[in-house]
Design a protein around this motif. Sequence first.
Motif, PDB file in Angstrom:
ATOM      1  N   GLY A   1       0.812  -1.208   0.000  1.00  0.00           N
ATOM      2  CA  GLY A   1       0.000   0.000   0.000  1.00  0.00           C
ATOM      3  C   GLY A   1       0.846   1.258   0.000  1.00  0.00           C
ATOM      4  O   GLY A   1       0.464   2.261   0.611  1.00  0.00           O
ATOM      5  N   MET A   2       1.990   1.185  -0.671  1.00  0.00           N
ATOM      6  CA  MET A   2       2.937   2.299  -0.682  1.00  0.00           C
ATOM      7  C   MET A   2       3.233   2.715  -2.116  1.00  0.00           C
ATOM      8  O   MET A   2       3.020   1.936  -3.051  1.00  0.00           O
ATOM      9  CB  MET A   2       4.269   1.873  -0.027  1.00  0.00           C
ATOM     10  N   SER A   3       3.760   3.909  -2.257  1.00  0.00           N
ATOM     11  CA  SER A   3       4.275   4.315  -3.560  1.00  0.00           C
ATOM     12  C   SER A   3       5.601   3.604  -3.783  1.00  0.00           C
ATOM     13  O   SER A   3       6.249   3.145  -2.832  1.00  0.00           O
ATOM     14  CB  SER A   3       4.492   5.831  -3.604  1.00  0.00           C
ATOM     15  N   VAL A   4       6.019   3.512  -5.024  1.00  0.00           N
ATOM     16  CA  VAL A   4       7.314   2.895  -5.326  1.00  0.00           C
ATOM     17  C   VAL A   4       8.428   3.681  -4.645  1.00  0.00           C
ATOM     18  O   VAL A   4       9.362   3.108  -4.090  1.00  0.00           O
ATOM     19  CB  VAL A   4       7.548   2.811  -6.856  1.00  0.00           C
ATOM     20  N   SER A   5       8.308   4.989  -4.638  1.00  0.00           N
ATOM     21  CA  SER A   5       9.324   5.831  -4.014  1.00  0.00           C
ATOM     22  C   SER A   5       9.427   5.552  -2.518  1.00  0.00           C
ATOM     23  O   SER A   5      10.526   5.358  -1.985  1.00  0.00           O
ATOM     24  CB  SER A   5       8.999   7.306  -4.260  1.00  0.00           C
ATOM     25  N   ALA A   6       8.281   5.516  -1.825  1.00  0.00           N
ATOM     26  CA  ALA A   6       8.291   5.259  -0.382  1.00  0.00           C
ATOM     27  C   ALA A   6       8.823   3.863  -0.089  1.00  0.00           C
ATOM     28  O   ALA A   6       9.584   3.660   0.862  1.00  0.00           O
ATOM     29  CB  ALA A   6       6.890   5.428   0.191  1.00  0.00           C
ATOM     30  N   PHE A   7       8.442   2.893  -0.912  1.00  0.00           N
ATOM     31  CA  PHE A   7       8.917   1.528  -0.725  1.00  0.00           C
ATOM     32  C   PHE A   7      10.433   1.464  -0.916  1.00  0.00           C
ATOM     33  O   PHE A   7      11.139   0.860  -0.107  1.00  0.00           O
ATOM     34  CB  PHE A   7       8.216   0.592  -1.721  1.00  0.00           C
ATOM     35  N   ALA A   8      10.934   2.111  -1.958  1.00  0.00           N
ATOM     36  CA  ALA A   8      12.373   2.105  -2.228  1.00  0.00           C
ATOM     37  C   ALA A   8      13.149   2.782  -1.100  1.00  0.00           C
ATOM     38  O   ALA A   8      14.198   2.288  -0.678  1.00  0.00           O
ATOM     39  CB  ALA A   8      12.662   2.786  -3.569  1.00  0.00           C
ATOM     40  N   VAL A   9      12.629   3.888  -0.590  1.00  0.00           N
ATOM     41  CA  VAL A   9      13.293   4.575   0.526  1.00  0.00           C
ATOM     42  C   VAL A   9      13.336   3.667   1.745  1.00  0.00           C
ATOM     43  O   VAL A   9      14.363   3.554   2.425  1.00  0.00           O
ATOM     44  CB  VAL A   9      12.600   5.918   0.850  1.00  0.00           C
ATOM     45  N   ARG A  10      12.234   2.981   2.038  1.00  0.00           N
ATOM     46  CA  ARG A  10      12.214   2.075   3.182  1.00  0.00           C
ATOM     47  C   ARG A  10      13.249   0.964   3.026  1.00  0.00           C
ATOM     48  O   ARG A  10      14.003   0.664   3.954  1.00  0.00           O
ATOM     49  CB  ARG A  10      10.823   1.466   3.344  1.00  0.00           C
ATOM     50  N   GLU A  11      13.302   0.348   1.854  1.00  0.00           N
ATOM     51  CA  GLU A  11      14.234  -0.753   1.620  1.00  0.00           C
ATOM     52  C   GLU A  11      15.683  -0.268   1.633  1.00  0.00           C
ATOM     53  O   GLU A  11      16.558  -0.930   2.204  1.00  0.00           O
ATOM     54  CB  GLU A  11      13.906  -1.455   0.305  1.00  0.00           C
ATOM     55  N   LEU A  12      15.951   0.878   1.029  1.00  0.00           N
ATOM     56  CA  LEU A  12      17.307   1.430   1.041  1.00  0.00           C
ATOM     57  C   LEU A  12      17.731   1.811   2.452  1.00  0.00           C
ATOM     58  O   LEU A  12      18.896   1.639   2.834  1.00  0.00           O
ATOM     59  CB  LEU A  12      17.409   2.630   0.101  1.00  0.00           C
ATOM     60  N   SER A  13      16.790   2.301   3.253  1.00  0.00           N
ATOM     61  CA  SER A  13      17.097   2.646   4.646  1.00  0.00           C
ATOM     62  C   SER A  13      17.506   1.406   5.432  1.00  0.00           C
ATOM     63  O   SER A  13      18.439   1.440   6.233  1.00  0.00           O
ATOM     64  CB  SER A  13      15.889   3.298   5.320  1.00  0.00           C
ATOM     65  N   GLU A  14      16.820   0.306   5.191  1.00  0.00           N
ATOM     66  CA  GLU A  14      17.137  -0.947   5.878  1.00  0.00           C
ATOM     67  C   GLU A  14      18.530  -1.447   5.477  1.00  0.00           C
ATOM     68  O   GLU A  14      19.314  -1.873   6.325  1.00  0.00           O
ATOM     69  CB  GLU A  14      16.078  -2.004   5.554  1.00  0.00           C
ATOM     70  N   ILE A  15      18.836  -1.368   4.212  1.00  0.00           N
ATOM     71  CA  ILE A  15      20.161  -1.790   3.740  1.00  0.00           C
ATOM     72  C   ILE A  15      21.243  -0.884   4.329  1.00  0.00           C
ATOM     73  O   ILE A  15      22.279  -1.357   4.798  1.00  0.00           O
ATOM     74  CB  ILE A  15      20.213  -1.776   2.200  1.00  0.00           C
ATOM     75  N   ALA A  16      21.007   0.410   4.311  1.00  0.00           N
ATOM     76  CA  ALA A  16      22.000   1.364   4.825  1.00  0.00           C
ATOM     77  C   ALA A  16      22.230   1.181   6.319  1.00  0.00           C
ATOM     78  O   ALA A  16      23.343   1.378   6.808  1.00  0.00           O
ATOM     79  CB  ALA A  16      21.540   2.795   4.531  1.00  0.00           C
TER      80      ALA A  16
END
Length: 73
Positions: free
Chosen positions: A25-40
């Motif tokens: 239920g997220m935008s692609v941008s919000a999803f990508a930011v969440r996933e990149l934050s987890e990796i970082a």
Amino acid sequence: MATMYLRNVPEPVRERLARLAEREGMSVSAFAVRELSEIARRADNAALVAALPDLGISVSDVLDDLDEARADR
């Protein structure tokens, strides 16, 4: 907050990201930011582990103990 632009994202990757974001239920941008934050967040893990004291316990001893404990269940 900074803005990042991704270039040369393969179409199959973009499609999978879009499907994953939709499921959440997220935008692609919000999803990508969440996933990149987890990796970082994990970027410093190797340094943290390297800074731990050497307890003189081998990895094979730990794994053997785990296998033994699991067998006892």
